[in-house]
Motif scaffolding. Structure first.
Motif, short mmCIF file in Angstrom:
data_model
loop_
_atom_site.label_atom_id
_atom_site.label_comp_id
_atom_site.label_asym_id
_atom_site.label_seq_id
_atom_site.Cartn_x
_atom_site.Cartn_y
_atom_site.Cartn_z
N VAL A 75 39.42 86.87 31.08
CA VAL A 75 39.27 87.73 29.90
C VAL A 75 40.35 88.80 29.94
CG1 VAL A 75 37.76 89.37 28.71
CG2 VAL A 75 36.79 87.30 29.72
N VAL A 76 41.07 88.95 28.81
CA VAL A 76 42.15 89.94 28.75
C VAL A 76 41.80 91.14 27.88
CG1 VAL A 76 43.97 88.29 29.25
CG2 VAL A 76 43.26 88.65 26.88
N SER A 98 35.42 89.36 22.62
CA SER A 98 36.17 89.10 23.86
C SER A 98 37.33 88.15 23.55
CB SER A 98 35.28 88.51 24.95
OG SER A 98 34.72 87.29 24.55
N LYS A 99 38.41 88.34 24.29
CA LYS A 99 39.59 87.47 24.16
C LYS A 99 39.92 86.89 25.51
CE LYS A 99 43.76 89.21 23.28
NZ LYS A 99 44.91 89.75 22.51
N ARG A 100 40.07 85.56 25.52
CA ARG A 100 40.28 84.84 26.77
C ARG A 100 41.58 84.06 26.74
NH1 ARG A 100 36.44 80.27 28.09
NH2 ARG A 100 36.75 80.09 25.85
N ILE A 101 42.25 84.00 27.87
CA ILE A 101 43.40 83.13 28.03
C ILE A 101 42.96 81.92 28.85
CG2 ILE A 101 45.74 82.89 28.95
CD1 ILE A 101 45.51 84.82 26.60
N ILE A 102 43.22 80.73 28.33
CA ILE A 102 42.87 79.49 29.03
C ILE A 102 44.15 78.70 29.30
CG2 ILE A 102 41.62 77.30 28.95
CD1 ILE A 102 39.62 78.59 27.11
N LYS A 103 44.37 78.39 30.55
CA LYS A 103 45.50 77.56 30.95
C LYS A 103 44.93 76.21 31.37
CE LYS A 103 49.30 77.41 34.33
NZ LYS A 103 49.91 78.11 35.50
N GLU A 104 45.25 75.19 30.61
CA GLU A 104 44.67 73.86 30.83
C GLU A 104 45.73 72.88 31.30
OE1 GLU A 104 41.27 71.85 28.47
OE2 GLU A 104 43.12 71.11 27.57
N THR A 105 45.44 72.18 32.39
CA THR A 105 46.38 71.22 32.97
C THR A 105 45.78 69.82 32.93
OG1 THR A 105 47.23 72.91 34.48
CG2 THR A 105 47.72 70.62 35.02
N GLU A 106 46.51 68.90 32.33
CA GLU A 106 46.08 67.49 32.34
C GLU A 106 46.34 66.95 33.73
OE1 GLU A 106 45.38 63.77 32.28
OE2 GLU A 106 47.51 63.85 31.80
N GLN A 107 45.30 66.46 34.38
CA GLN A 107 45.38 66.15 35.81
C GLN A 107 46.41 65.07 36.14
OE1 GLN A 107 44.06 67.90 38.08
NE2 GLN A 107 41.92 68.37 37.79
N LYS A 108 46.52 64.06 35.30
CA LYS A 108 47.38 62.92 35.64
C LYS A 108 48.85 63.22 35.40
CE LYS A 108 47.87 57.94 34.88
NZ LYS A 108 47.32 56.75 34.15
N THR A 109 49.17 63.85 34.26
CA THR A 109 50.57 64.08 33.90
C THR A 109 51.08 65.44 34.33
OG1 THR A 109 50.02 65.01 31.72
CG2 THR A 109 50.24 62.61 31.88
#
Length: 321
Positions: free
Chosen positions: A308-309, A120-131
């Motif tokens: 999952v893409v 499986s191939k996954r795209i993860i978009k991660e955002t740092e909450q403070k900045t």
């Protein structure tokens, strides 16, 4: 207990923080350890091994425990509700709608052999909450179907090997997946009874206590993360989620592609708004997941959106469909 305390002392507080999926695998081991710790030898891991699993899982959860920080500036970033909030929808209606959508789309899948791997191939978009800093990762996984071979996964671009052997949830062997009932009520009791003292019966789902309700929600959510399931099992899992008391909607959330959706969370653990499944509010198509993690130092918190893409069945690690 001395050995388990030593494990705690040896924990590296500066180790790289676990992502949501990694933390989930730790919880898998914890649940499995709790279920098998008191069983006679030969029926599961030894008590020493079980306690090691449990200790490692507790430490991992403690280090990466998440505090929910939902923004209210209308940006919707990281799953925060927007200023233009759609009408509140009933959780059961969303989940039953997802089941209906899935039944129209699904086809009889090819069953993987026990000696193969699920890719499986996954795209993860991660955002740092403070900045508000956003990073995007493409992670790939090769899971051994019968767990007889080491599995390889990526966590935010870092490769991690999973030891062979042991039990996993959800099961990957087709024969085990086929045994899971597709009646929603029976499916709930069945997954709660696996490796525990909870018996599968005909009691109302409302009889579940608070912990069992959250556990049912979590186990069903993990089952839905499996990219390949027998025909009919995925819609049955959606319908089972609709029966679990405490499930509610979070309107106006964003998925990893920026689409506005409706989140499905469980109120059994507070705060609960940080981790949920995301569905299209009109078609009820499943869009992805939202999770949160905290850095090892505890100073940074991140919102993670994933979907999952690509997936497939392959014969060896690093092979792609």
């Amino acid at each position: 207990m001395h050995d388990e305390l030593e494990l705690l002392r040896e924990w590296d507080a500066d180790a790289a923080p676990l992502t949501g999926p990694a933390r989930d695998r730790a919880r898998h081991r914890l649940l499995n350890a709790m279920a098998h710790a008191d069983k006679p030898a030969g029926t599961g891991p030894s008590r020493r091994r079980a306690l090691r699993f449990a200790t490692a899982a507790v430490v991992a959860t403690a280090v990466t425990g998440t505090a929910v920080l939902i923004g209210t500036d209308g940006s919707g970033e990281g799953g925060a509700p927007g200023t233009s909030t759609p009408r509140v929808q009933n959780a059961a209606a969303v989940l039953n709608g997802a089941a209906a959508w899935e039944r129209k789309q699904e086809k009889q899948p090819v069953a993987p052999r026990d000696d193969q791997f699920i890719y499986s191939k996954r795209i993860i978009k991660e955002t740092e909450q403070k900045t508000g800093e956003v990073k995007t990762y493409t992670d790939e996984m090769w899971d051994s179907v019968d767990v007889s071979k080491p599995s390889l996964s990526m966590e935010l671009g870092r490769e991690m090997w999973e030891e062979s052997g042991g039990e996993v949830w959800p099961p990957r062997k087709w024969s085990e997946l086929k045994k899971l009932p597709q009646d929603p009520k029976k499916l709930i009791w069945s997954i709660l009874s696996l490796g525990s003292r909870v018996k599968s019966d005909d009691r109302p789902i409302s009889d579940l206590d608070k912990l069992q309700r959250y556990e049912a929600y979590w186990l069903l959510g993990e089952l839905l993360k499996n990219p390949v399931l027998p025909q009919g099992l995925r819609p049955a899992a959606y319908e089972a989620l609709a029966l679990v008391p405490g499930v509610k909607t979070i309107p106006g959330v964003k998925d990893s592609a920026g689409r506005t959706g409706v989140g499905i969370a469980h109120t059994g653990r507070e705060p609960y708004e940080g981790k949920y499944l995301i569905f299209d509010p009109a078609s009820y198509e499943f869009l992805g997941f939202r999770d949160e993690r905290t850095s090892a130092s505890g100073k940074k918190k991140y919102a993670q959106l994933s979907h999952v893409v690509d997936w497939g069945i392959v014969d060896r690690v690093r092979q792609r469909p």
